[in-house]
Scaffold this motif. Structure first.
Motif, PDB file in Angstrom:
ATOM      1  N   GLU A 139       0.829  -1.201   0.000  1.00  0.00           N
ATOM      2  CA  GLU A 139       0.000   0.000   0.000  1.00  0.00           C
ATOM      3  C   GLU A 139       0.862   1.250   0.000  1.00  0.00           C
ATOM      4  OE1 GLU A 139      -2.374  -0.660   3.426  1.00  0.00           O
ATOM      5  OE2 GLU A 139      -3.926  -1.770   2.335  1.00  0.00           O
ATOM      6  N   SER A 140       1.928   1.245   0.785  1.00  0.00           N
ATOM      7  CA  SER A 140       2.824   2.400   0.807  1.00  0.00           C
ATOM      8  C   SER A 140       3.493   2.601  -0.544  1.00  0.00           C
ATOM      9  CB  SER A 140       3.881   2.219   1.902  1.00  0.00           C
ATOM     10  OG  SER A 140       3.272   2.088   3.172  1.00  0.00           O
ATOM     11  N   LEU A 141       3.903   1.504  -1.158  1.00  0.00           N
ATOM     12  CA  LEU A 141       4.555   1.594  -2.460  1.00  0.00           C
ATOM     13  C   LEU A 141       3.621   2.193  -3.502  1.00  0.00           C
ATOM     14  CD1 LEU A 141       6.808   0.822  -4.537  1.00  0.00           C
ATOM     15  CD2 LEU A 141       5.653  -1.377  -4.741  1.00  0.00           C
ATOM     16  N   ILE A 142       2.399   1.679  -3.587  1.00  0.00           N
ATOM     17  CA  ILE A 142       1.462   2.135  -4.611  1.00  0.00           C
ATOM     18  C   ILE A 142       1.092   3.600  -4.395  1.00  0.00           C
ATOM     19  CG2 ILE A 142      -0.826   1.779  -5.593  1.00  0.00           C
ATOM     20  CD1 ILE A 142       1.187  -0.384  -6.314  1.00  0.00           C
ATOM     21  N   GLU A 143       0.816   3.957  -3.170  1.00  0.00           N
ATOM     22  CA  GLU A 143       0.421   5.339  -2.899  1.00  0.00           C
ATOM     23  C   GLU A 143       1.569   6.317  -3.145  1.00  0.00           C
ATOM     24  OE1 GLU A 143      -2.364   6.810  -2.168  1.00  0.00           O
ATOM     25  OE2 GLU A 143      -3.692   5.094  -1.842  1.00  0.00           O
ATOM     26  N   ASP A 144       2.758   5.996  -2.639  1.00  0.00           N
ATOM     27  CA  ASP A 144       3.876   6.940  -2.708  1.00  0.00           C
ATOM     28  C   ASP A 144       4.520   6.980  -4.094  1.00  0.00           C
ATOM     29  OD1 ASP A 144       3.395   7.394  -0.060  1.00  0.00           O
ATOM     30  OD2 ASP A 144       4.977   6.066   0.663  1.00  0.00           O
ATOM     31  N   LYS A 145       4.588   5.848  -4.746  1.00  0.00           N
ATOM     32  CA  LYS A 145       5.307   5.788  -6.013  1.00  0.00           C
ATOM     33  C   LYS A 145       4.446   6.150  -7.211  1.00  0.00           C
ATOM     34  CE  LYS A 145       8.485   2.778  -8.550  1.00  0.00           C
ATOM     35  NZ  LYS A 145       9.137   1.438  -8.580  1.00  0.00           N
ATOM     36  N   TYR A 146       3.143   5.901  -7.127  1.00  0.00           N
ATOM     37  CA  TYR A 146       2.292   6.082  -8.297  1.00  0.00           C
ATOM     38  C   TYR A 146       1.126   7.038  -8.050  1.00  0.00           C
ATOM     39  CZ  TYR A 146       4.822   1.913  -9.861  1.00  0.00           C
ATOM     40  OH  TYR A 146       5.797   1.025 -10.217  1.00  0.00           O
ATOM     41  N   LEU A 147       0.268   6.735  -7.082  1.00  0.00           N
ATOM     42  CA  LEU A 147      -1.009   7.440  -6.980  1.00  0.00           C
ATOM     43  C   LEU A 147      -0.855   8.907  -6.613  1.00  0.00           C
ATOM     44  CD1 LEU A 147      -3.307   4.761  -5.294  1.00  0.00           C
ATOM     45  CD2 LEU A 147      -2.672   5.057  -7.692  1.00  0.00           C
ATOM     46  N   ARG A 148       0.165   9.237  -5.843  1.00  0.00           N
ATOM     47  CA  ARG A 148       0.318  10.641  -5.427  1.00  0.00           C
ATOM     48  C   ARG A 148       0.670  11.543  -6.607  1.00  0.00           C
ATOM     49  NH1 ARG A 148       5.469  12.694  -4.140  1.00  0.00           N
ATOM     50  NH2 ARG A 148       7.207  11.255  -4.506  1.00  0.00           N
TER      51      ARG A 148
END
Length: 733
Positions: free
Chosen positions: A464-473
């Motif tokens: 979840e941290s990876l997806i949010e920080d690397k892509y969704l933000r």
């Protein structure tokens, strides 16, 4: 004394001259090479005329010709290149420049450029810049045909050996030629010589379909390269009777996906025909085009892409077990092509390798979802292959003649949706909870290759941290693709959390069970809300074909069960609103595929609301009826009235719903090859069940539901125009 002293004879044994009979005088070397008549003098006339050194043949020691003297060097070079890849050392491969920019075009199903061997599964290549997986490589898979061909080869033997005749390419060719015709196995036989050029749309409609594909399908899958493909399609449209077989199959696949991505009204207004008629036409054309390019033995990426498009396009009208079986064929073809192995993909040009990698992920995720709906243990999303995640680059950064793969974007690209989905899939296939549902025996391999950190008993925290920080933000919610990516990813993560809970529920300590169940309750609500966001937004209207494929059924089950047990839960009001909004998104327009909802979920929703009414009545609190409950009551009431009227008017007719049978039951003949109707559903009242109102309380246990017999195609059938409003008008179905 110098060794070069001319007085010293090179022969250590002195032999007295002996009279020898005259030796046969042969033509000189140059005349032999030129194949001209030599006067056998020294120097000969030809050499004098050419001013060349005349070398008599008797002065040359003939050596045995070595067959393929470079073979051992090439084998050693391949071995050293593999070692460099294993240790993540960048280098220029020997045969990289000779790799064709497109996939191999073959007729015998081999598709390998080498004359001695096909692709061999090898160790894992260097890690992707777009993923956080460990660089630990997978064990090497040996090739038995290559091992057989190398068994009796002596690297030090330079003689002409017949062992070279037993080579892998010869074995493969012989095997492929054992049967001359295997086209009859699927899609009937291609011997009817169907002229599929007449099935192509007119040029204007062709480009409309191409644009629909670019708008609605390509942003989500990214398995085709628009800059290089568009020119070929324009050229093919000018002469549809002379199109390369694999390209023609791909074009029909694109037509099928374009029709899938629009509704009936848009199809009529844009293309002037019904969606069903065009789907039948283009799906039949795709079948014939696949037969023409020998899709069962192909090694062509475009042909495999066409097959995947065809299977996606027939999904809404196909029983999931049948579709799962055909997907097994596509999976086997892709594995034979080696698109799941980085060692083989490394031999292709960067553009071709990336398109094959994207096609593999599209196929794996499609197969995993169909397997989930068919209640089959999907063998595809497992840690036994090493294809990297999709590279976060746009089409403009991938060029045909490039020699090095471009660097992944640090923010976003037009492949962001495919990148995020592959990132999640790559992480999930190594998790314990996923392998518990698919193949627990692979857990040691998954943990050794990519160990996950457990945070508060969950493996999902780091993802979840990876997806949010690397892509969704980095995504802009005003952009349709980014909006789709944000809410699909968050819903997918919530679903993973929910499935992880189901995997661990039996082993959770009793004192932690309530907290774990409450967390699952929250994740189910989040999943439902995310699905509602993308289902109701005008930004994602063109992506509904993908949204409808991922109906949030587990969220419904979890929520209604929690509401039955805890009708006054602090999350109750939010849950009822989430249920109502999602119901309106998927079921307010009646379709024949609502049978599962009304046979499985509707009774439990009513039971949950009855529990809420009773609890509120005891407390003396007024309560407003949720919209979803009003919808369900109205539909069931009208269904009961319609059924009773039909029974009174036609007592001799037979209603399929009066038979005793397991519930739910669907019939779908649409997967027959040579089908005459795409929809195949003729019942005007598919969900009539006179006994539904007043059912005894039903406690839904996900482990006891017959998932394999369930109709999962919710919202995918052509929608009727009747709206389930509450205006008091009688609904006609």
């Amino acid at each position: 004394m110098s060794a070069t002293d001319p007085s010293i004879s090179p022969d250590p044994v002195s032999r007295p001259p002996q009279p020898l009979k005259p030796q046969r005088v042969l033509a000189c070397i140059l005349c032999q090479q030129r194949k001209v008549k030599c006067d056998r003098k020294h120097p000969c006339a030809n050499c004098v005329k050419a001013r060349a050194q005349c070398i008599p043949a008797t002065q040359v020691t003939r050596q045995r010709k070595r067959r393929f003297p470079e073979r051992e060097l090439l084998d050693r070079l391949r071995k050293y290149e593999d070692l460099l890849r294993q240790n993540n050392v960048r280098f220029e491969p020997l045969h990289k420049d000779s790799t064709d920019k497109t996939s191999p075009k073959v007729e015998d199903g081999l598709g390998y450029g080498s004359d001695d061997e096909g692709p061999r599964a090898a160790v894992m290549d260097r890690p992707s810049p777009a993923t956080t997986t460990s660089s630990d490589r997978l064990p090497e898979t040996k090739n038995i045909l290559h091992a057989m061909s190398q068994e009796f080869r002596d690297p030090d033997n330079h003689s002409n050996s017949s062992d070279d005749d037993v080579r892998e390419i010869h074995i493969r060719t012989a095997i492929s030629q054992l049967a001359l015709n295997d086209d009859h196995l699927l899609f009937g036989s291609g011997k009817g010589s169907v002229d599929i050029s007449s099935l192509h749309p007119e040029p204007i409609q062709l480009f409309k379909l191409w644009q629909l594909y670019l708008d609605n399908v390509n942003p989500l899958l990214k398995v085709t390269h628009t800059p290089s493909l568009q020119g070929r399609i324009i050229e093919a449209a000018s002469n549809v009777s002379n199109i390369e077989p694999s390209l023609e199959a791909l074009m029909f696949g694109i037509y099928c996906m374009a029709i899938l991505s629009i509704d009936e009204n848009a199809c009529q207004s844009t293309l002037g025909s019904s969606k069903e008629d065009l789907a039948i036409r283009y799906q039949f054309g795709c079948q014939q085009a696949l037969l023409n390019c020998g899709f069962l033995r192909t090694a062509d990426r475009e042909c495999l892409t066409a097959l995947v498009f065809y299977l996606m396009s027939v999904r809404p009208g196909t029983v999931t077990q049948s579709l799962s079986s055909l997907l097994g064929v596509a999976m086997r073809i892709s594995q034979r092509m080696g698109i799941d192995k980085e060692a083989i993909l490394a031999k292709s040009a960067p553009l071709e390798a990336e398109l094959r990698r994207r096609l593999w992920w599209t196929l794996v995720l499609f197969d995993a979802r169909v397997g989930e709906m068919a209640d089959s243990k999907s063998p595809s999303l497992t840690p036994i292959w090493d294809s990297r995640v999709v590279l976060n680059v746009g089409d403009s950064e991938l060029r045909i003649h490039m020699k090095e793969a471009p660097q992944a974007q640090g923010t976003f690209s037009d492949a962001i949706f495919a990148v995020v989905r592959s990132e999640v899939g790559n992480y999930v296939r190594h998790t314990k909870w996923h392998l518990d549902f698919s193949n627990p025996a692979l857990l040691p391999l998954a943990q050794a290759h990519q160990p996950h950190t457990f945070v508060e008993g969950s493996e999902m925290g780091s993802l979840e941290s990876l997806i949010e920080d690397k892509y969704l933000r980095h995504c802009d919610p005003e952009i349709p693709l980014h909006f789709m990516t944000i809410w699909t990813a968050r819903g997918l993560l919530a679903k993973c959390r929910l499935l992880e809970h189901y995997s661990r529920s039996s082993s959770i300590p009793r004192d932690q069970a309530d907290a774990a169940r409450d967390a699952a309750f929250a994740n189910a609500i989040t999943l439902l809300e995310c699905d509602t966001m993308i289902s109701t937004s005008p930004l994602t209207a063109g992506f509904m074909w993908m949204i409808q494929f991922h109906y949030p059924f587990p969220a419904y089950v979890q929520i209604v069960q929690n509401l039955k047990r805890q009708p006054l839960s602090p999350r109750a009001d939010r849950s009822w609103e989430a249920l109502s909004a999602n119901y309106e998104a998927h079921h307010k327009i009646r379709t024949p595929h609502d049978a599962m909802f009304y046979k499985i979920l509707a009774p439990v929703v009513l039971q949950a609301w009855t529990a809420r009414e009773e609890a509120s009545e005891q407390l003396g609190e007024p309560v407003a009826t949720p919209r979803v409950v009003s919808y369900i009551r109205q539909v069931l009431s009208q269904r009961s009235l319609v059924s009773n009227t039909a029974q009174q008017e036609t007592t001799s007719s037979i209603d399929m719903n009066t038979f005793s049978m397991p519930m739910p039951m669907t019939f779908d003949p649409n997967m027959f090859f040579g089908m005459s109707s795409q929809q195949g559903y003729t019942s005007p009242e598919p969900w009539v069940n006179p006994g539904m109102v007043g059912l005894s309380p039903l406690n839904v246990d996900p482990n006891q539901i017959d998932w394999s017999s369930m109709d999962w195609n919710l919202g995918s059938a052509p929608a009727t125009t009747e709206s389930n409003d509450l205006s008091g008008q009688s609904l006609q179905y």
